[in-house]
Design a protein around this motif. Structure first.
Motif, PDB file in Angstrom:
ATOM      1  N   SER A  40       0.804  -1.225   0.000  1.00  0.00           N
ATOM      2  CA  SER A  40       0.000   0.000   0.000  1.00  0.00           C
ATOM      3  C   SER A  40       0.834   1.272   0.000  1.00  0.00           C
ATOM      4  O   SER A  40       0.322   2.338  -0.281  1.00  0.00           O
ATOM      5  CB  SER A  40      -0.955   0.009   1.200  1.00  0.00           C
ATOM      6  N   GLY A  41       2.126   1.173   0.324  1.00  0.00           N
ATOM      7  CA  GLY A  41       2.962   2.372   0.385  1.00  0.00           C
ATOM      8  C   GLY A  41       2.668   3.165   1.645  1.00  0.00           C
ATOM      9  O   GLY A  41       1.679   2.932   2.327  1.00  0.00           O
ATOM     10  N   ALA A  42       3.541   4.092   1.961  1.00  0.00           N
ATOM     11  CA  ALA A  42       3.370   4.895   3.163  1.00  0.00           C
ATOM     12  C   ALA A  42       2.737   6.226   2.813  1.00  0.00           C
ATOM     13  O   ALA A  42       2.899   6.732   1.708  1.00  0.00           O
ATOM     14  CB  ALA A  42       4.720   5.116   3.843  1.00  0.00           C
ATOM     15  N   GLY A  43       2.044   6.781   3.758  1.00  0.00           N
ATOM     16  CA  GLY A  43       1.424   8.083   3.596  1.00  0.00           C
ATOM     17  C   GLY A  43       0.395   8.289   4.677  1.00  0.00           C
ATOM     18  O   GLY A  43       0.015   7.345   5.386  1.00  0.00           O
ATOM     19  N   VAL A  44      -0.052   9.513   4.838  1.00  0.00           N
ATOM     20  CA  VAL A  44      -1.048   9.823   5.860  1.00  0.00           C
ATOM     21  C   VAL A  44      -2.265   8.926   5.637  1.00  0.00           C
ATOM     22  O   VAL A  44      -2.748   8.770   4.521  1.00  0.00           O
ATOM     23  CB  VAL A  44      -1.438  11.315   5.817  1.00  0.00           C
ATOM     24  N   GLY A  45      -2.718   8.323   6.719  1.00  0.00           N
ATOM     25  CA  GLY A  45      -3.880   7.440   6.658  1.00  0.00           C
ATOM     26  C   GLY A  45      -3.531   5.974   6.514  1.00  0.00           C
ATOM     27  O   GLY A  45      -4.399   5.118   6.653  1.00  0.00           O
ATOM     28  N   THR A  46      -2.262   5.653   6.240  1.00  0.00           N
ATOM     29  CA  THR A  46      -1.864   4.257   6.157  1.00  0.00           C
ATOM     30  C   THR A  46      -2.115   3.593   7.502  1.00  0.00           C
ATOM     31  O   THR A  46      -1.633   4.063   8.534  1.00  0.00           O
ATOM     32  CB  THR A  46      -0.362   4.132   5.784  1.00  0.00           C
ATOM     33  N   GLY A  47      -2.884   2.527   7.501  1.00  0.00           N
ATOM     34  CA  GLY A  47      -3.222   1.838   8.740  1.00  0.00           C
ATOM     35  C   GLY A  47      -2.563   0.477   8.827  1.00  0.00           C
ATOM     36  O   GLY A  47      -2.115  -0.086   7.824  1.00  0.00           O
ATOM     37  N   PHE A  48      -2.491  -0.059  10.033  1.00  0.00           N
ATOM     38  CA  PHE A  48      -1.895  -1.364  10.262  1.00  0.00           C
ATOM     39  C   PHE A  48      -2.403  -1.905  11.589  1.00  0.00           C
ATOM     40  O   PHE A  48      -2.885  -1.158  12.439  1.00  0.00           O
ATOM     41  CB  PHE A  48      -0.360  -1.284  10.250  1.00  0.00           C
ATOM     42  N   SER A  49      -2.302  -3.201  11.760  1.00  0.00           N
ATOM     43  CA  SER A  49      -2.649  -3.801  13.050  1.00  0.00           C
ATOM     44  C   SER A  49      -1.350  -4.098  13.795  1.00  0.00           C
ATOM     45  O   SER A  49      -0.280  -4.208  13.196  1.00  0.00           O
ATOM     46  CB  SER A  49      -3.481  -5.070  12.861  1.00  0.00           C
ATOM     47  N   LEU A  50      -1.460  -4.200  15.109  1.00  0.00           N
ATOM     48  CA  LEU A  50      -0.283  -4.473  15.928  1.00  0.00           C
ATOM     49  C   LEU A  50      -0.681  -5.224  17.188  1.00  0.00           C
ATOM     50  O   LEU A  50      -1.859  -5.317  17.525  1.00  0.00           O
ATOM     51  CB  LEU A  50       0.458  -3.177  16.272  1.00  0.00           C
ATOM     52  N   ARG A  51       0.323  -5.745  17.859  1.00  0.00           N
ATOM     53  CA  ARG A  51       0.162  -6.348  19.183  1.00  0.00           C
ATOM     54  C   ARG A  51       1.072  -5.587  20.131  1.00  0.00           C
ATOM     55  O   ARG A  51       2.213  -5.283  19.801  1.00  0.00           O
ATOM     56  CB  ARG A  51       0.530  -7.831  19.156  1.00  0.00           C
TER      57      ARG A  51
END
Length: 133
Positions: A40-51
């Protein structure tokens, strides 16, 4: 809460590493994993899940890039449980090296920031104490 380090690498190289959400666990010890879409590339609004590890337990969470200004500044909002942490990283050229400043805010206990691990992440690097070229 603020942290700072000077790395013996150009700004663009340091920024590209810090602006990659998949690398958050490298310098935020409480982040135990990140699932980021590499296509998806980086930029404002780029989301991701984490632990996130907090008080001995793993909490599912989410994050997003809330600022992205290559190669100078990137900011993350990380949410896990009832808490939100915001980290803004600023890179500045410093005599052929890069000064990295991390400012952290949020509604709870700050995350541990360990910029010393960037020494292993950016091969051939040496950490320079703040205030020393």
């Amino acid at each position: 809460m603020d942290d700072e380090v000077v790395l013996a690498h150009p700004v663009a190289r340091v920024f590209s590493y810090l602006a990659d959400p998949a690398r958050l666990a490298d310098w935020l010890p409480e982040v135990s994993g990140v699932q980021a879409d590499a296509t998806s590339g980086a930029g404002v609004g780029t989301g991701f899940s984490l632990r996130l590890r907090r008080e001995g337990e793993e909490l599912p969470g989410a994050g997003d890039l809330i600022a992205y200004e290559p190669p100078w500044s990137v900011a993350y909002r990380l949410r896990a449980g009832a808490h939100t942490n915001v980290l803004r990283l600023t890179c500045a050229a410093n005599d052929g090296a890069t000064r990295v400043h991390v400012h952290q805010a949020g509604d709870g206990r700050p995350l541990t920031v360990d910029l010393s691990v960037l020494r292993q992440a950016l091969p051939g690097d040496r950490l320079v104490p703040p205030g020393h070229p």
